[in-house]
Design a protein around this motif. Structure first.
Motif, short mmCIF file in Angstrom:
data_model
loop_
_atom_site.label_atom_id
_atom_site.label_comp_id
_atom_site.label_asym_id
_atom_site.label_seq_id
_atom_site.Cartn_x
_atom_site.Cartn_y
_atom_site.Cartn_z
N ARG A 196 0.80 -1.23 0.00
CA ARG A 196 0.00 0.00 0.00
C ARG A 196 0.84 1.28 0.00
NH1 ARG A 196 -4.46 -2.48 0.13
NH2 ARG A 196 -5.32 -3.73 1.78
N GLU A 197 1.89 1.29 0.81
CA GLU A 197 2.69 2.52 0.90
C GLU A 197 3.47 2.81 -0.38
OE1 GLU A 197 5.04 -0.64 3.33
OE2 GLU A 197 2.94 -0.13 2.98
N HIS A 198 3.50 1.88 -1.32
CA HIS A 198 4.20 2.09 -2.59
C HIS A 198 3.22 2.21 -3.76
CE1 HIS A 198 8.35 1.67 -1.17
NE2 HIS A 198 7.80 0.92 -0.24
N THR B 292 3.09 5.12 -6.91
CA THR B 292 4.46 5.62 -7.12
C THR B 292 5.04 5.19 -8.45
OG1 THR B 292 5.52 3.71 -6.09
CG2 THR B 292 4.88 5.54 -4.61
#
Length: 148
Positions: free
Chosen positions: A76-78, A81
């Motif tokens: 999720r945090e990537h 991007t």
């Protein structure tokens, strides 16, 4: 971020991502090992590494002139991007290298973000697989024709 071929040594990190991203219908480690066992004959799996850890992975099946995106998962945090797009670009390039004329995939009907990415990459919705996923969610079938 760097893309490289997935190996069995990557499975602990890959399986942690698999369970985090697909809690209701995660592949088993045995299923993933089976996919890797067919690499490079009919499969092509890659991982994305950022800051020394795997943050995403993707897989392709290819036989004759047809290819299928088996899976794409991005932590999720990537997401957002460009990691997923880079991985999909690699799968499309590999399908072309192997002589595929078209590539297919299934995506959860409730995953608007992924559907949007696939449409951006030229995939078209061609059908629905009712109750395809373990929780009863439909799958949208998509296809993209590949130019030489």
């Amino acid at each position: 971020m760097k893309l490289r071929q997935m190996t069995e040594a990557d499975l602990p990190e890959v399986m942690a991502i698999e369970r985090a991203m697909f809690p209701l219908d995660a592949w088993s480690e045995g299923m993933m090992r089976g996919e890797l066992a067919d690499q490079p004959r009919t499969r092509h799996y890659v991982v994305a590494v950022a800051d020394g850890r795997i943050v995403a992975y993707a897989g392709l099946a290819c036989a004759a002139d047809q290819a299928d995106v088996q899976t794409i998962a991005v932590l999720r945090e990537h997401q957002g991007t460009g990691v997923g797009g880079a991985m999909l670009t690699e799968l499309l390039a590999e399908a072309r290298r192997r002589g595929a004329r078209e590539i297919f995939l299934e995506v959860r009907a409730d995953n608007a973000q992924a559907r949007g990415v696939y449409q951006h990459f030229g995939f078209e919705e061609i059908g629905i697989r009712r109750r395809y996923y373990d929780d009863g969610t439909d799958a949208i079938m998509m296809r993209r024709k590949l130019d030489g």
